[in-house]
Scaffold this motif. Structure first.
Motif, PDB file in Angstrom:
ATOM      1  N   ALA A  17       0.837  -1.208   0.000  1.00  0.00           N
ATOM      2  CA  ALA A  17       0.000   0.000   0.000  1.00  0.00           C
ATOM      3  C   ALA A  17       0.872   1.258   0.000  1.00  0.00           C
ATOM      4  O   ALA A  17       0.578   2.232  -0.710  1.00  0.00           O
ATOM      5  CB  ALA A  17      -0.939  -0.012   1.200  1.00  0.00           C
ATOM      6  N   LEU A  18       1.938   1.242   0.773  1.00  0.00           N
ATOM      7  CA  LEU A  18       2.853   2.393   0.779  1.00  0.00           C
ATOM      8  C   LEU A  18       3.527   2.568  -0.573  1.00  0.00           C
ATOM      9  O   LEU A  18       3.751   3.693  -1.028  1.00  0.00           O
ATOM     10  CB  LEU A  18       3.894   2.233   1.891  1.00  0.00           C
ATOM     11  N   TRP A  20       2.181   1.770  -3.480  1.00  0.00           N
ATOM     12  CA  TRP A  20       1.172   2.332  -4.377  1.00  0.00           C
ATOM     13  C   TRP A  20       0.957   3.819  -4.092  1.00  0.00           C
ATOM     14  O   TRP A  20       0.779   4.622  -5.001  1.00  0.00           O
ATOM     15  CB  TRP A  20      -0.132   1.561  -4.234  1.00  0.00           C
ATOM     16  N   TRP A  21       1.001   4.182  -2.812  1.00  0.00           N
ATOM     17  CA  TRP A  21       0.879   5.588  -2.432  1.00  0.00           C
ATOM     18  C   TRP A  21       2.033   6.401  -3.015  1.00  0.00           C
ATOM     19  O   TRP A  21       1.838   7.518  -3.499  1.00  0.00           O
ATOM     20  CB  TRP A  21       0.828   5.686  -0.912  1.00  0.00           C
ATOM     21  N   GLN A  22       3.236   5.854  -2.985  1.00  0.00           N
ATOM     22  CA  GLN A  22       4.390   6.567  -3.543  1.00  0.00           C
ATOM     23  C   GLN A  22       4.274   6.689  -5.061  1.00  0.00           C
ATOM     24  O   GLN A  22       4.717   7.683  -5.635  1.00  0.00           O
ATOM     25  CB  GLN A  22       5.690   5.861  -3.152  1.00  0.00           C
ATOM     26  N   ALA A  24       1.471   7.083  -6.643  1.00  0.00           N
ATOM     27  CA  ALA A  24       0.523   8.185  -6.826  1.00  0.00           C
ATOM     28  C   ALA A  24       1.197   9.531  -6.599  1.00  0.00           C
ATOM     29  O   ALA A  24       0.964  10.484  -7.350  1.00  0.00           O
ATOM     30  CB  ALA A  24      -0.668   8.003  -5.884  1.00  0.00           C
ATOM     31  N   ARG A  25       2.067   9.617  -5.592  1.00  0.00           N
ATOM     32  CA  ARG A  25       2.784  10.879  -5.342  1.00  0.00           C
ATOM     33  C   ARG A  25       3.764  11.180  -6.464  1.00  0.00           C
ATOM     34  O   ARG A  25       3.933  12.330  -6.855  1.00  0.00           O
ATOM     35  CB  ARG A  25       3.542  10.798  -4.009  1.00  0.00           C
ATOM     36  N   SER A  33       9.704  10.365  -4.979  1.00  0.00           N
ATOM     37  CA  SER A  33       8.815   9.256  -4.665  1.00  0.00           C
ATOM     38  C   SER A  33       9.000   8.073  -5.596  1.00  0.00           C
ATOM     39  O   SER A  33       8.575   6.963  -5.277  1.00  0.00           O
ATOM     40  CB  SER A  33       7.358   9.724  -4.712  1.00  0.00           C
TER      41      SER A  33
END
Length: 147
Positions: A17-18, A20-22, A24-25, A33
């Motif tokens: 999840a982290l 995938w968040w990176q 997106a950033r 990122s």
């Protein structure tokens, strides 16, 4: 044992999840990122690898499957002497026996060459030891004066 499985699943899911968040950033323009977007899945893979090894060890599956015929024909090996403070790995855990190398004996040292400076210093130290209350200026040995 159940706690290890839950922890592994939570860590792998969290790391992915982290990651995938990176992503997106990074898509939003944060160039730093991109590195983290690849790093978090690597962490998840590492946790998965450790989880796999723990499961394999708990089930007792050998790391390397060996030919039983080769094991039967091999000559028996004497057990190693126990070493204090270490645990022997379980058989079949993928570890091999350590290679024992004999310690080298130090080369014999011949008589040391005479060193007058070292001899003078040792005499001075012996005098200081024999006269604990004396000062260095009271040493009756060789004195070096100016010039």
């Amino acid at each position: 044992m159940l706690a290890k499985h839950v922890l592994a699943v939570v860590l792998i899911g969290g790391f992915l999840a982290l990651g995938w968040w990176q992503v997106a950033r990074a898509s939003g323009g944060n160039a730093l990122s991109w590195g983290y977007a690849f790093e978090w899945p690597l962490f998840a893979g590492f946790v998965g690898f450790l989880w796999y090894r723990e499961i394999r060890e708990a089930l007792g599956t050998p790391a390397v499957v060996q030919d039983p015929a080769a094991e039967a024909s091999a000559e028996p090996v004497a057990p190693l002497p126990p070493v204090l403070g270490t645990r022997a790995p379980k058989l079949g855990s993928g570890f091999r026996r350590p290679v024992l190398v004999p310690r080298r004996q130090p080369a014999p040292v011949g008589p040391a060459a005479a060193d007058p400076v070292l001899d003078e210093y040792n005499d001075y130290l012996a005098w200081l030891n024999a006269n604990p209350g004396a000062k260095a200026a009271q040493y009756p040995g060789r004195r070096r004066g100016p010039g």
